[in-house]
Design a protein around this motif. Structure first.
Motif, PDB file in Angstrom:
ATOM      1  N   VAL A  59      20.655 -35.165  14.524  1.00  0.00           N
ATOM      2  CA  VAL A  59      20.413 -34.494  13.249  1.00  0.00           C
ATOM      3  C   VAL A  59      20.374 -35.560  12.155  1.00  0.00           C
ATOM      4  O   VAL A  59      21.179 -36.503  12.148  1.00  0.00           O
ATOM      5  N   THR A  60      19.459 -35.400  11.215  1.00  0.00           N
ATOM      6  CA  THR A  60      19.288 -36.440  10.206  1.00  0.00           C
ATOM      7  C   THR A  60      18.781 -35.859   8.891  1.00  0.00           C
ATOM      8  O   THR A  60      17.991 -34.910   8.878  1.00  0.00           O
ATOM      9  N   HIS A  61      19.286 -36.395   7.786  1.00  0.00           N
ATOM     10  CA  HIS A  61      18.748 -36.110   6.451  1.00  0.00           C
ATOM     11  C   HIS A  61      19.190 -37.234   5.522  1.00  0.00           C
ATOM     12  O   HIS A  61      19.711 -38.259   5.986  1.00  0.00           O
ATOM     13  N   ARG A  62      18.952 -37.070   4.211  1.00  0.00           N
ATOM     14  CA  ARG A  62      19.205 -38.167   3.268  1.00  0.00           C
ATOM     15  C   ARG A  62      20.172 -37.811   2.155  1.00  0.00           C
ATOM     16  O   ARG A  62      20.271 -38.542   1.164  1.00  0.00           O
ATOM     17  N   GLU A  63      20.900 -36.727   2.298  1.00  0.00           N
ATOM     18  CA  GLU A  63      21.825 -36.299   1.241  1.00  0.00           C
ATOM     19  C   GLU A  63      23.239 -36.755   1.571  1.00  0.00           C
ATOM     20  O   GLU A  63      23.894 -36.209   2.450  1.00  0.00           O
ATOM     21  N   TYR A  72      22.314 -28.355   1.947  1.00  0.00           N
ATOM     22  CA  TYR A  72      21.179 -28.576   2.843  1.00  0.00           C
ATOM     23  C   TYR A  72      21.446 -27.975   4.222  1.00  0.00           C
ATOM     24  O   TYR A  72      20.590 -27.300   4.800  1.00  0.00           O
ATOM     25  N   MET A  73      22.643 -28.177   4.743  1.00  0.00           N
ATOM     26  CA  MET A  73      22.943 -27.724   6.100  1.00  0.00           C
ATOM     27  C   MET A  73      23.164 -26.218   6.189  1.00  0.00           C
ATOM     28  O   MET A  73      22.767 -25.590   7.169  1.00  0.00           O
ATOM     29  N   VAL A  74      23.796 -25.603   5.196  1.00  0.00           N
ATOM     30  CA  VAL A  74      24.078 -24.163   5.304  1.00  0.00           C
ATOM     31  C   VAL A  74      22.973 -23.303   4.711  1.00  0.00           C
ATOM     32  O   VAL A  74      22.954 -22.088   4.931  1.00  0.00           O
ATOM     33  N   GLU A  75      22.045 -23.924   3.980  1.00  0.00           N
ATOM     34  CA  GLU A  75      20.932 -23.175   3.405  1.00  0.00           C
ATOM     35  C   GLU A  75      19.606 -23.448   4.114  1.00  0.00           C
ATOM     36  O   GLU A  75      18.678 -22.630   4.036  1.00  0.00           O
ATOM     37  N   GLY A  76      19.494 -24.611   4.762  1.00  0.00           N
ATOM     38  CA  GLY A  76      18.253 -24.947   5.442  1.00  0.00           C
ATOM     39  C   GLY A  76      17.135 -25.332   4.499  1.00  0.00           C
ATOM     40  O   GLY A  76      15.963 -25.332   4.870  1.00  0.00           O
ATOM     41  N   ARG A  77      17.479 -25.680   3.293  1.00  0.00           N
ATOM     42  CA  ARG A  77      16.491 -26.072   2.281  1.00  0.00           C
ATOM     43  C   ARG A  77      17.093 -27.202   1.451  1.00  0.00           C
ATOM     44  O   ARG A  77      18.206 -27.064   0.930  1.00  0.00           O
ATOM     45  N   ARG A  78      16.374 -28.300   1.342  1.00  0.00           N
ATOM     46  CA  ARG A  78      16.920 -29.427   0.580  1.00  0.00           C
ATOM     47  C   ARG A  78      17.105 -29.027  -0.879  1.00  0.00           C
ATOM     48  O   ARG A  78      16.180 -28.496  -1.515  1.00  0.00           O
ATOM     49  N   PRO A  79      18.297 -29.234  -1.438  1.00  0.00           N
ATOM     50  CA  PRO A  79      18.540 -28.811  -2.817  1.00  0.00           C
ATOM     51  C   PRO A  79      17.663 -29.578  -3.796  1.00  0.00           C
ATOM     52  O   PRO A  79      17.374 -30.763  -3.603  1.00  0.00           O
ATOM     53  N   GLY A  80      17.234 -28.889  -4.839  1.00  0.00           N
ATOM     54  CA  GLY A  80      16.402 -29.517  -5.849  1.00  0.00           C
ATOM     55  C   GLY A  80      17.184 -30.483  -6.712  1.00  0.00           C
ATOM     56  O   GLY A  80      18.415 -30.574  -6.652  1.00  0.00           O
ATOM     57  N   ARG A  81      16.458 -31.216  -7.513  1.00  0.00           N
ATOM     58  CA  ARG A  81      17.078 -32.193  -8.412  1.00  0.00           C
ATOM     59  C   ARG A  81      18.051 -31.484  -9.352  1.00  0.00           C
ATOM     60  O   ARG A  81      17.746 -30.451  -9.927  1.00  0.00           O
ATOM     61  N   VAL A 336      16.147 -34.321  14.416  1.00  0.00           N
ATOM     62  CA  VAL A 336      16.210 -32.895  14.103  1.00  0.00           C
ATOM     63  C   VAL A 336      16.651 -32.742  12.652  1.00  0.00           C
ATOM     64  O   VAL A 336      17.635 -33.358  12.221  1.00  0.00           O
ATOM     65  N   THR A 337      15.942 -31.913  11.891  1.00  0.00           N
ATOM     66  CA  THR A 337      16.230 -31.736  10.472  1.00  0.00           C
ATOM     67  C   THR A 337      17.038 -30.464  10.216  1.00  0.00           C
ATOM     68  O   THR A 337      17.060 -29.549  11.043  1.00  0.00           O
ATOM     69  N   PRO A 338      17.688 -30.369   9.047  1.00  0.00           N
ATOM     70  CA  PRO A 338      18.375 -29.127   8.693  1.00  0.00           C
ATOM     71  C   PRO A 338      17.441 -27.924   8.654  1.00  0.00           C
ATOM     72  O   PRO A 338      17.852 -26.811   8.993  1.00  0.00           O
ATOM     73  N   GLU A 339      16.187 -28.136   8.240  1.00  0.00           N
ATOM     74  CA  GLU A 339      15.228 -27.028   8.237  1.00  0.00           C
ATOM     75  C   GLU A 339      15.007 -26.491   9.652  1.00  0.00           C
ATOM     76  O   GLU A 339      14.926 -25.273   9.860  1.00  0.00           O
ATOM     77  N   GLU A 340      14.908 -27.397  10.626  1.00  0.00           N
ATOM     78  CA  GLU A 340      14.705 -26.960  12.010  1.00  0.00           C
ATOM     79  C   GLU A 340      15.923 -26.211  12.542  1.00  0.00           C
ATOM     80  O   GLU A 340      15.785 -25.239  13.302  1.00  0.00           O
ATOM     81  N   HIS A 370       8.069 -25.301   6.179  1.00  0.00           N
ATOM     82  CA  HIS A 370       7.571 -26.462   6.917  1.00  0.00           C
ATOM     83  C   HIS A 370       8.445 -26.865   8.107  1.00  0.00           C
ATOM     84  O   HIS A 370       8.641 -28.055   8.363  1.00  0.00           O
ATOM     85  N   ALA A 371       8.972 -25.904   8.828  1.00  0.00           N
ATOM     86  CA  ALA A 371       9.772 -26.240  10.009  1.00  0.00           C
ATOM     87  C   ALA A 371       9.725 -25.086  10.994  1.00  0.00           C
ATOM     88  O   ALA A 371       9.690 -23.923  10.600  1.00  0.00           O
TER      89      ALA A 371
END
Length: 379
Positions: A59-63, A72-81, A336-340, A370-371
């Motif tokens: 599992v990988t992301h940048r946050e 990101y992990m509990v919502e499945g969507r990268r949080p906005g700025r 594997v991404t949080p979205e997936e 997109h997942a």
């Protein structure tokens, strides 16, 4: 099982015994039921259950901040700025999506967070979904189940007082559908009974590593099983942080056996009761820890690669998906991404991740963008 704070993957599901000492840490790997796959020596019960698990080590992301990584992990969507601990993302967590789509059953809330006062509960919620899909905080019913001083009359007086203080606040007031459901759960007694894990036999408690006093993830996992059995759709359980920037090994010496018992006990108990095939069990955390042990004998935040695990309904178990490099620093196989992950969870509970929803501001949005579900996880 939401273990907030960033659980170390090196000391759990992805040990690196051939790495330098300042990477591999103090624990030895032990064999599992899967040939060639090893886990930390602190997880002996899970090692004996890997034929019933699917472990994802990539599992990988940048946050790297707790709040944003958790969102990101509990919502499945990268949080906005701008999203942070004081500024929620505005997106719904997965439990709220399930509550909205599947609804409540058996007179219990659709979504329970137990105990419901963890760090993540402060800044995640129902987002752009109706407020009634938010998590019911488990400690409310739990306290009623064990506190005999709160009788029906006293509880009724509290309701009257709160009702008199409630002020209208737009389309939904403070005394809304969610509050009414919470009152129904507590007043009926059924919800409080589902939270009372002490009703279980000593044999069942032992499965979760519990004595008469309970506590820790074992108590929360056993309560989760009781809630699911009673009809709750989605349960999140976890408390206290795994954010060990210093002295990580004394902390893991205490916590990992409880994690092992709580997770293994839940899978075993569901299996013995014939519920595992219809109950999805997921272990998540917001990220892993740094490959190199720091000068304070701890590990720091590391979202580049970490591990999660699945069991139960619709999961192709007895497998390990993905891999990290020799030091556990980055994925080298099947990232594997949080979205997936979110798409996988929604798909397995019968919700199309691409379901269109119109937000209150009139803009259309999908639950997951997109997942697709992780195909390797699906039975």
């Amino acid at each position: 099982l939401w273990l907030q704070g960033g659980v170390t993957h090196h000391e759990t599901f992805d040990p690196k015994p051939l790495a330098p000492a300042d990477v591999r840490g103090q624990y030895n790997p032990i064999a599992t039921t899967l040939p060639g796959y090893h886990v930390s020596e602190k997880l002996p019960r899970l090692a004996g259950l890997t034929d019933k698990l699917a472990v994802v080590r990539s599992v990988t992301h940048r946050e790297s901040a707790h709040e944003r990584g958790s969102m990101y992990m509990v919502e499945g969507r990268r949080p906005g700025r701008g999203a942070s601990g004081s500024q929620p993302s505005g997106n719904p967590q997965l439990g709220s999506i399930v509550a909205h789509e599947l609804g409540a059953s058996e007179g219990l809330p659709a979504f329970v967070s137990n105990p419901g006062r963890d760090f993540t509960s402060r800044f995640v919620g129902s987002g752009w979904l109706p407020p009634g899909t938010n998590a019911f905080a488990g400690y409310n019913a739990q306290s009623l189940a064990t506190n005999k001083s709160i009788d029906a009359d006293r509880f009724g007086n509290r309701l009257s007082l709160r009702s008199s203080l409630a002020q209208p606040a737009g389309p939904t007031s403070a005394w809304d559908e969610f509050d009414e459901k919470a009152v129904e759960v507590i007043a009926s007694g059924k919800g409080a009974q589902a939270f009372d894990w002490r009703q279980e036999s000593d044999e069942t408690k032992a499965l979760y590593g519990l004595g008469s006093k309970g506590g820790g993830l074992g108590e929360l996992s056993l309560t989760a099983r009781r809630l699911v059995e009673a009809g709750v759709r989605f349960v999140t359980c976890g408390q206290n942080s795994w954010d060990y920037h210093s002295t990580i090994f004394p902390q893991c010496d205490k916590r990992l056996p409880r994690f092992d018992a709580g997770f293994a006990g839940l899978v075993t108990d569901l299996d013995q009761r014939g519920l595992l095939d219809e109950t999805l069990v997921v272990y998540l955390t917001e990220y892993g820890r740094t490959p190199k042990i720091n000068s304070q004998a701890g590990r720091d935040h590391w979202p580049s690669v970490f591990s999660v695990a699945f069991a139960g309904a619709g999961i192709k178990t007895g497998q390990v998906i993905g891999a990290s490099d020799a030091q556990g620093a980055s994925p080298v196989e099947r990232p594997v991404t949080p979205e997936e992950i979110a798409a996988t969870i929604l798909h397995l509970v019968g919700i199309d991740p691409r379901t269109d929803f119109v937000k209150p501001d009139g803009r259309p949005i999908q639950y997951v963008d997109h997942a697709n579900p992780v195909s390797e996880l699906l039975a």
